[in-house]
Scaffold this active site. Structure first.
Site, PDB file in Angstrom:
ATOM      1  N   LYS A 193     -13.623 -36.926   0.999  1.00 58.19           N
ATOM      2  CA  LYS A 193     -13.451 -36.490   2.394  1.00 58.19           C
ATOM      3  C   LYS A 193     -12.982 -35.038   2.434  1.00 58.19           C
ATOM      4  O   LYS A 193     -13.530 -34.217   3.172  1.00 58.19           O
ATOM      5  CB  LYS A 193     -12.415 -37.383   3.086  1.00 58.19           C
ATOM      6  CG  LYS A 193     -11.952 -36.852   4.431  1.00 58.19           C
ATOM      7  CD  LYS A 193     -10.880 -37.716   5.061  1.00 58.19           C
ATOM      8  CE  LYS A 193      -9.470 -37.406   4.645  1.00 58.19           C
ATOM      9  NZ  LYS A 193      -8.892 -36.193   5.252  1.00 58.19           N
ATOM     10  N   ASN A 194     -11.960 -34.729   1.641  1.00 57.79           N
ATOM     11  CA  ASN A 194     -11.374 -33.388   1.739  1.00 57.79           C
ATOM     12  C   ASN A 194     -12.296 -32.298   1.206  1.00 57.79           C
ATOM     13  O   ASN A 194     -12.161 -31.135   1.577  1.00 57.79           O
ATOM     14  CB  ASN A 194     -10.023 -33.335   1.012  1.00 57.79           C
ATOM     15  CG  ASN A 194      -8.935 -34.038   1.813  1.00 57.79           C
ATOM     16  OD1 ASN A 194      -9.175 -34.483   2.925  1.00 57.79           O
ATOM     17  ND2 ASN A 194      -7.752 -34.139   1.237  1.00 57.79           N
TER      18      ASN A 194
ATOM     19  N   ARG B  15       2.893 -28.740   9.999  1.00 61.94           N
ATOM     20  CA  ARG B  15       1.603 -28.233   9.510  1.00 61.94           C
ATOM     21  C   ARG B  15       1.080 -27.028  10.303  1.00 61.94           C
ATOM     22  O   ARG B  15       0.030 -27.091  10.938  1.00 61.94           O
ATOM     23  CB  ARG B  15       0.554 -29.352   9.488  1.00 61.94           C
ATOM     24  CG  ARG B  15       0.937 -30.444   8.540  1.00 61.94           C
ATOM     25  CD  ARG B  15      -0.083 -31.535   8.475  1.00 61.94           C
ATOM     26  NE  ARG B  15      -1.159 -31.266   7.526  1.00 61.94           N
ATOM     27  CZ  ARG B  15      -2.141 -32.130   7.291  1.00 61.94           C
ATOM     28  NH1 ARG B  15      -2.199 -33.264   7.934  1.00 61.94           N
ATOM     29  NH2 ARG B  15      -3.069 -31.851   6.417  1.00 61.94           N
TER      30      ARG B  15
ATOM     31  N   ASP C 267      -0.973 -36.751  -1.474  1.00 62.95           N
ATOM     32  CA  ASP C 267      -1.846 -37.784  -0.900  1.00 62.95           C
ATOM     33  C   ASP C 267      -1.816 -39.090  -1.697  1.00 62.95           C
ATOM     34  O   ASP C 267      -2.445 -40.074  -1.283  1.00 62.95           O
ATOM     35  CB  ASP C 267      -3.300 -37.280  -0.814  1.00 62.95           C
ATOM     36  CG  ASP C 267      -3.485 -36.282   0.320  1.00 62.95           C
ATOM     37  OD1 ASP C 267      -2.546 -36.100   1.117  1.00 62.95           O
ATOM     38  OD2 ASP C 267      -4.571 -35.681   0.401  1.00 62.95           O
TER      39      ASP C 267
ATOM     40  N   CYS D 287       1.527 -33.021  13.313  1.00 66.42           N
ATOM     41  CA  CYS D 287       0.940 -34.343  13.150  1.00 66.42           C
ATOM     42  C   CYS D 287       1.993 -35.246  12.537  1.00 66.42           C
ATOM     43  O   CYS D 287       3.096 -34.801  12.243  1.00 66.42           O
ATOM     44  CB  CYS D 287      -0.317 -34.284  12.298  1.00 66.42           C
ATOM     45  SG  CYS D 287       0.008 -33.945  10.582  1.00 66.42           S
TER      46      CYS D 287
ATOM     47  N   ARG E  30     -10.095 -43.157   8.892  1.00 71.43           N
ATOM     48  CA  ARG E  30     -10.309 -41.702   8.823  1.00 71.43           C
ATOM     49  C   ARG E  30     -10.664 -41.274   7.402  1.00 71.43           C
ATOM     50  O   ARG E  30     -11.330 -40.248   7.224  1.00 71.43           O
ATOM     51  CB  ARG E  30      -9.029 -40.959   9.239  1.00 71.43           C
ATOM     52  CG  ARG E  30      -8.725 -41.011  10.704  1.00 71.43           C
ATOM     53  CD  ARG E  30      -7.575 -40.098  11.017  1.00 71.43           C
ATOM     54  NE  ARG E  30      -7.818 -38.767  10.466  1.00 71.43           N
ATOM     55  CZ  ARG E  30      -6.877 -37.868  10.225  1.00 71.43           C
ATOM     56  NH1 ARG E  30      -5.621 -38.145  10.509  1.00 71.43           N
ATOM     57  NH2 ARG E  30      -7.168 -36.695   9.730  1.00 71.43           N
TER      58      ARG E  30
END
Ligand code: UD1
Length: 417
Positions: free
Chosen positions: A22-23, A121, A304, A116, A396
């Site tokens: 994803k990233n 951030r 993560d 968030c 997500r």
């Protein structure tokens, strides 16, 4: 809203194919803005964040066609230069359109993302860097409004090796006139993947994966075909699922070197790890041992993976100190893991986990993407039934997670309300 129902206690066994990262995929898809030619991107995970970025690109006028993990993009007729609040709010990586729009069209307007769940951030490093390349930046009504006549190469030294800021400046400098040197860059594998994509479009970039990246700007870039790398965080999460349930799990489609900090921690905690060319196998012959972890930029232990590692430590023999140095508010999984019976105390940036012999199923609430993965892991290991609510967070970032877990023998089902 969907929930996940899990009956825990099954040792997970088998092989999982890792999806595209994803990233890595997010900035790679956004890079299609840098050329008027067609870009074909494959191995794109089917995820909510990817749908959001495609919606944003469509909003800008990029034509997209996606099917089974293949996305074709044409940014020939870009008609809007604005990323609206509603899209940026749901996915912060949307701010990465700012630099490419500016570099190609001389103007861009992007909503400030706001904070968030895991922290404030801010995007100051991105904006300071763009100013060094000649952008004029104003803040108006919650939007960053950027203009430039022509971007020119420059020297940017990041205060902190931010992944997003490194990607953003790299994607912008490829169309700036002359040489750009980026210092104190993030070294994450996703940055190397983005650099490979940009080189395949004709960009000249050296040093990606090190702290200094040098870019020689080009007047234009061309279309490309690019295959996104495997998702190292998804891989680490499935290995954690094998570890926490006392099973044996192989993840395929990932280079072990990208996961080295995680794999060596799993070994320190007692797992047996076999590194293969494009796969990793984890086996368990004894209960996990309490093991300390500190999150750090790559090649350190990834933030993560912090929540997932903590879930494993909840059932370890002994105590572990888990220290989060990247984000200021990334322990929101702790009260939920405690609902499963875990013994965890937070002291500032560290969580002290005293391992228990068992966890007991409970209803839980997901708060962010990786926190939700740790709750699924807790549920897989807990005795009895666990419900994980608000799994839109999970959607997500994990493609078909419950289907992949079922293939490993998990008793898990998605329940829609
Ligand atoms: C990316 C990843 C995210 C991962 C994180 C750290 C994507 C889409 N997301 O997020 O999954 O957890 O890297 O590995 O790739 N900071 C500032 N000012 C800035 C930019 C960052 O203060 O202008 C701070 C952040 O608040 C944070 C730290 O720097 O405390 C690291 O953030 P960064 O590396 O930029 O993370 P993201 O790119 O947002």
């Amino acid at each position: 809203m969907d929930k996940m129902r899990i009956i825990g206690g099954q040792p997970l066994k088998g092989t999982v194919q890792v999806s595209g990262s994803k990233n890595a995929a997010l900035p790679i898809l956004i890079s299609a803005l840098l050329t008027e030619e067609v870009c074909d991107i494959s191995h794109v995970p089917v995820l909510q964040d990817i749908k959001t970025v495609l919606k944003l690109l469509n909003h800008l006028g990029v034509q997209t066609d996606s099917k089974n993990g293949k996305v074709q993009l044409s940014a020939k007729n870009v008609m809007s230069f604005e990323a609206p609040y509603d899209l940026v709010r749901t996915m912060r990586a949307s701010v990465l359109v700012l630099g490419p729009l500016l570099a190609r069209f001389g103007q861009a307007k992007v909503s400030l993302p706001g904070g968030c769940a895991i922290g404030a951030r801010p995007i100051g490093f991105h904006l300071t860097g763009l100013e060094k390349l000649g952008a004029e930046i104003k803040l108006e009504n919650g939007y960053v409004v950027a203009t430039c006549k022509k971007l020119r190469g420059g020297r940017v030294t990041f205060e902190f090796p931010s992944v997003g800021a490194t990607e953003h400046l790299m994607m912008t400098a490829v169309l700036a006139e002359g040489e750009t040197v980026l210092e104190n860059c993030a070294k994450e594998p996703e940055i190397v993947d983005l650099a490979k994509m940009l080189r395949s479009m004709g960009a000249e970039i050296e040093g990606d994966g090190t702290e200094t990246i040098a870019i020689s700007g080009k007047p234009s870039l061309h279309g490309t075909h690019y295959h996104v790398m495997g998702d190292r965080i998804e891989a680490g999460t499935f290995l954690a699922a094998g570890f926490i349930t006392g099973g044996a799990v192989t993840v395929e489609g990932i280079s072990p070197e990208f996961l080295e900090a995680v794999l060596s921690k799993y070994e320190e905690a007692g797992a047996q790890i076999e590194r293969k060319e494009n796969a990793v196998k984890l086996g368990v012959i004894e209960r996990a041992r309490g093991t300390d972890v500190i999150t750090q930029p790559f090649p350190g232990f990834p933030t993560d993976m912090q929540a997932q590692f903590m879930a494993v430590m909840c059932l370890a023999d002994g105590a572990s100190a888990i220290t989060e140095t990247i984000f200021e508010n990334r322990f929101m999984h702790v009260p939920e893991l405690i609902r499963l019976g875990a013994d965890i105390t937070i002291r500032g940036k560290s969580a002290l986990v005293r391992g228990k012999k068992t966890l007991i199923g409970a209803p839980l609430m997901a708060t962010d993407l990786r926190a939700s993965a740790s709750l699924i892991l807790g549920g897989l290991a807990a005795q009895g039934e666990t419900w994980v609510n608000r799994i839109y967070h999970l959607d997500r970032g994990y493609e078909k997670m419950e289907e992949k877990l079922k293939l490993l023998g998990a008793k898990i089902e998605r329940v829609s309300w």
